[in-house]
Design a protein around this motif. Structure first.
Motif, mmCIF file in Angstrom:
data_model
loop_
_atom_site.group_PDB
_atom_site.id
_atom_site.type_symbol
_atom_site.label_atom_id
_atom_site.label_comp_id
_atom_site.label_asym_id
_atom_site.label_seq_id
_atom_site.Cartn_x
_atom_site.Cartn_y
_atom_site.Cartn_z
ATOM 1 N N LEU A 34 19.663 20.970 0.066
ATOM 2 C CA LEU A 34 18.760 20.410 1.074
ATOM 3 C C LEU A 34 17.306 20.446 0.618
ATOM 4 N N ALA A 35 17.008 21.364 -0.293
ATOM 5 C CA ALA A 35 15.610 21.655 -0.614
ATOM 6 C C ALA A 35 14.770 20.418 -0.975
ATOM 7 N N PRO A 36 15.242 19.559 -1.902
ATOM 8 C CA PRO A 36 14.367 18.427 -2.245
ATOM 9 C C PRO A 36 14.033 17.581 -1.023
ATOM 10 N N GLY A 37 15.068 17.226 -0.258
ATOM 11 C CA GLY A 37 14.833 16.411 0.930
ATOM 12 C C GLY A 37 13.940 17.124 1.919
ATOM 13 N N ALA A 38 14.229 18.398 2.134
ATOM 14 C CA ALA A 38 13.452 19.157 3.111
ATOM 15 C C ALA A 38 11.996 19.255 2.679
ATOM 16 N N LEU A 39 11.790 19.442 1.375
ATOM 17 C CA LEU A 39 10.410 19.543 0.883
ATOM 18 C C LEU A 39 9.648 18.257 1.131
ATOM 19 N N PHE A 40 10.293 17.137 0.804
ATOM 20 C CA PHE A 40 9.630 15.849 1.021
ATOM 21 C C PHE A 40 9.345 15.640 2.499
ATOM 22 N N PHE A 41 10.334 15.990 3.327
ATOM 23 C CA PHE A 41 10.172 15.826 4.767
ATOM 24 C C PHE A 41 9.001 16.678 5.249
ATOM 25 N N LEU A 42 8.960 17.884 4.747
ATOM 26 C CA LEU A 42 7.893 18.800 5.131
ATOM 27 C C LEU A 42 6.535 18.249 4.717
ATOM 28 N N PHE A 43 6.498 17.739 3.501
ATOM 29 C CA PHE A 43 5.225 17.338 2.927
ATOM 30 C C PHE A 43 4.749 16.002 3.478
ATOM 31 N N TYR A 44 5.687 15.080 3.683
ATOM 32 C CA TYR A 44 5.272 13.734 4.088
ATOM 33 C C TYR A 44 5.409 13.470 5.586
ATOM 34 N N VAL A 45 6.106 14.317 6.310
ATOM 35 C CA VAL A 45 6.263 14.082 7.744
ATOM 36 C C VAL A 45 5.674 15.219 8.576
ATOM 37 N N ILE A 46 6.164 16.422 8.350
ATOM 38 C CA ILE A 46 5.732 17.533 9.197
ATOM 39 C C ILE A 46 4.264 17.877 8.965
ATOM 40 N N PHE A 47 3.909 18.003 7.704
ATOM 41 C CA PHE A 47 2.537 18.384 7.378
ATOM 42 C C PHE A 47 1.522 17.364 7.913
ATOM 43 N N PRO A 48 1.743 16.042 7.691
ATOM 44 C CA PRO A 48 0.778 15.067 8.244
ATOM 45 C C PRO A 48 0.660 15.121 9.761
ATOM 46 N N ILE A 49 1.724 15.498 10.449
ATOM 47 C CA ILE A 49 1.630 15.594 11.907
ATOM 48 C C ILE A 49 0.572 16.622 12.280
ATOM 49 N N PHE A 50 0.659 17.775 11.620
ATOM 50 C CA PHE A 50 -0.314 18.820 11.928
ATOM 51 C C PHE A 50 -1.707 18.429 11.444
#
Lengths: 315, 422
Positions: A34-50
């Motif tokens: 899961l890590a690669p996908g989760a990292l991208f999700f974190l970096f490109y979706v979750i992080f920009p939200i904050f």
């Protein structure tokens, strides 16, 4: 599992206990995958939200240093809402979009039922109905702009035959949003139709048979037998339609640029205008609009997640 | 070898020629890289610019010039990124308030030293104001063009009309045109800025250049009586039905056919409208130009003449070469060459240059040099701050469609002004 495997030991008997990684391999593996996908999700979706939340508290033109202004961007939005200014118009249009765009679902279902038959050349008809979804939104926008053209457009030519006065759909602040939604419904209906066509393939013929024996016909058959079985398709159609309505940007940009005098703006377009267009660059304000849009989306996301969770549990 | 070139050139007589190549001679030792970013993406301006850079390269063979052409609309957003992240040595942009964000952010180089130069100070005096912020100059202009009323001469002749000299004649002409079953003016306000042109002229003619500039700078209330007076004048035209119907649905290009087909008699536009009108088949016998007439005899005439400019980013690597290039661009010969009818087809910024033999360019040059004593404005969306321009042009469009909403529109603009210029 680990209890079974010692039949083929990796280490000679009596060696040191196996490493931490080997002991936890089973539970670690899914996370690693899961890590690669989760990292991208974190970096490109979750992080920009904050990040958006953060930027919305600043006044920043993208060039000079950002200045912390607290909630003043939200206060400006509030006043725009009270004064029935651009933000109010965008929010109102967003709601109109959300409601009317859902018409794509029953329309798609209707066309799918209509096309779900075996006649010669049905494939051609199906692909013709699917066609508007394949062409770009930009083309859809242009086609409808010409269609609505007050002097040369075919809509007014046809109205003229019936002696009805010309209407300038895209130039009238009352009709413009509905005009654009109608353009948007064309490809969206096609999309829902495809979802339902695949759904109809999976409908259980035995249940239909059983329903028929019990005397169900026509609408009752549709409502009690077919539609419940199409629930997964309906769910997906609902999700994509809601998302499509909330990010209705390209059609507005092509057809009216948010005009006339800003009356066809929606939040997504207003955000772009304020933050990124030629006259914009109020990053903080744009971010504040993004946050509002996100909160609206969050309601739907929460509902989607909840209903998926419920289905999983039931299954 | 360079020395010999220099002496040879200096030896050659022609006074005008000497002035421009003397620059080249004195900077002949330039070397290194020169990165130039251009927004002149349309085919003709692009070829013009590339040819000009080619001539600069010939003068400085040791210089390694790298030119990047970016789409004109894209450029408006990209400039923010490349000025901070990866600045070229020279970049195109626009004069007046449009350059303020970059000046304020310290991203444009102060080039006041170039403007000290007698060659530039004397010959470019007319555009100095547009290049000045906080008493310093931040770039050089390379072309500009006039605005005014382009009209169908044949229709005017058919109706026995003359070019109007004042507001009453202007309206009387318009009434005659309306009575003949045509519209007075074509316009397409879908992209808003065309309405800004009408506001510029009506406000400058009603209240004068200085008031107009104060309004653009946010120093006057939008609910001021004088602003209201401008809108009252505008309303007279709107109530007459002077403009084509449904203009809010058209771009400026989509509004051209109304004039070409003779459904509308005139177009308030920049000189760039001439080329498409000619391409559409209007001859110079059918097409003519007049200056927007006087409304209030107490104010001096002032004109719109948007100016396109070259700047040096503050973080540029090769500022010496960039300065030499700027000097080269504004030299009289280059100005004559790049602005002629075969190239940009606009007005040269250098007073020593000659204007190409084109009736619209000559009329425009004449008008700007002798009949615009009030001043020269850049255009509403370049003079006002970007945000105010956007909000107000939307207001102008709404006013043109629904003139009765004036009070509401002005109140909205006033609220915007207080927020934007606090």
């Amino acid at each position: 599992m680990t209890d079974v495997s010692p039949a083929v030991p990796h280490y000679p008997a009596g060696a040191a206990p196996r490493g931490w990684f080997h002991r936890n391999q089973q539970s670690l593996a899914p996370w690693l995958f899961l890590a690669p996908g989760a990292l991208f999700f974190l970096f490109y979706v979750i992080f920009p939200i904050f990040q958006s939340f953060n930027i919305s508290l600043y006044e920043w033109d993208g060039l000079s240093p950002a200045e912390y202004v607290g909630l003043s961007n939200y206060r400006d939005l509030y006043w725009e809402f009270v004064d029935r200014d651009a933000f109010y118009v965008s929010l109102k249009n967003n709601i109109i979009w959300l409601v009317l765009y859902l018409l794509a679902i029953p329309a798609g279902l209707f066309i799918a039922l209509f096309l779900n038959q075996t006649v010669t050349g049905i494939r051609i008809y199906k692909s013709l109905f699917f066609f508007p979804f394949v062409i770009s939104q930009v083309v859809v926008g242009l086609v409808f702009t010409w269609f609505y053209d007050p002097t040369f457009g075919i809509l007014n030519t046809i109205l003229d035959w019936f002696g009805l006065g010309p209407i300038n759909v895209l130039g009238n602040e009352r009709y413009v949003t509905y005009g654009i939604i109608a353009a948007g419904l064309w490809p969206q209906t096609a999309y829902c139709m495809i979802l339902y066509l695949t759904g109809l393939n999976a409908v259980d013929p035995e249940q239909i048979e059983a329903g028929r024996l019990d005397g169900a016909k026509g609408l009752r058959m549709l409502w009690f037998i077919i539609i419940p079985q199409l629930k997964p398709a309906t769910f997906i159609a609902f999700v994509v339609t809601i998302i499509g309505a909330l990010r209705s940007f390209d059609l507005i940009s092509i057809m009216t640029q948010g005009g006339p005098f800003g009356s066809s703006r929606v939040l997504a377009f207003y955000m772009f205008e304020v933050a990124l267009s030629e006259y914009g660059f109020r990053m903080g304000y744009g971010a504040a609009i993004a946050v509002v849009l996100f909160l609206i989306m969050l309601c739907f996301i929460a509902y989607f997640l909840w209903s998926m969770y419920r289905d999983e549990k039931r299954a | 070898m360079k020395m010999s070139l220099r002496t040879a050139v200096l030896g050659a007589a022609a006074a005008a020629l000497m002035a421009s190549s003397a620059f080249a001679g004195s900077d002949a030792k330039l070397s290194g890289d020169l990165k130039i970013f251009l927004d002149t993406s349309n085919p003709a301006p692009r070829a013009t610019m590339e040819a000009m850079i080619g001539r600069f390269q010939e003068k400085h063979p040791d210089l390694n010039i790298e030119t990047t052409v970016i789409d004109r609309e894209e450029y408006k957003t990209q400039i923010r990124n490349f000025l901070t992240a990866n600045p070229p040595d020279v970049a195109t942009w626009y004069a007046a308030n449009r350059m303020r964000p970059y000046v304020d952010a310290g991203l444009f180089e102060d080039v006041s030293d170039l403007w000290q130069d007698a060659e530039i100070a004397e010959n470019l005096a007319s555009t100095k104001g547009a290049m000045t912020i906080d008493g310093k100059q931040w770039g050089v202009p390379y072309t500009y063009y006039q605005w005014g009323v382009y009209y169908r001469k044949d229709i005017y002749e058919e109706l026995g009309l003359e070019e109007p000299e004042n507001w009453e004649e202007f309206k009387a002409n318009c009434q005659a045109i309306l009575d003949s079953g045509r519209k007075c003016f074509t316009i397409g306000t879908k992209f808003l800025w065309t309405a800004g042109g009408w506001f510029d002229y009506l406000n400058m003619r009603t209240n004068g250049f200085d008031f107009h500039m104060d309004l653009a700078a946010g120093e006057v209330s939008w609910e001021d009586e004088r602003v209201r007076k401008t809108f009252e004048n505008w309303k007279e035209l709107i109530d007459m039905g002077a403009y084509i119907d449904n203009h809010q649905t058209y771009s400026w290009q989509e509004a051209l056919p109304f004039m070409v087909n003779g459904d509308a008699a005139a177009y308030l536009m920049g000189n760039f409208a001439v080329a498409p009108l000619r391409d559409a088949g209007l001859t110079d016998d059918q097409l003519d130009f007049y200056q927007f007439p006087e409304i209030n005899p107490d104010v001096e005439m002032a004109e719109d003449a948007p100016t396109d400019t070259f700047h040096i980013p503050a973080n540029a690597a090769n500022k010496d070469a960039a300065r030499a290039f700027l000097k080269f661009v504004v030299s009289a010969d280059e100005q004559t060459e790049i602005n002629n009818g075969k190239n940009l087809g606009q007005l040269p910024v250098n007073a020593k240059s000659s204007v190409d033999d084109d009736k619209f360019l000559n009329e425009g040059f004449e008008m700007l040099s002798s009949n615009s004593p009030g001043g020269v404005a850049q255009f509403w969306d370049r003079d006002a701050s970007a945000e105010m321009a956007k909000v107000s042009m939307e207001g102008f469009q709404e006013f043109m469609v629904k003139p009765d909403n004036l009070d509401r529109i002005l109140a909205k603009l006033e609220r915007a002004r207080q927020r934007i210029y606090k």
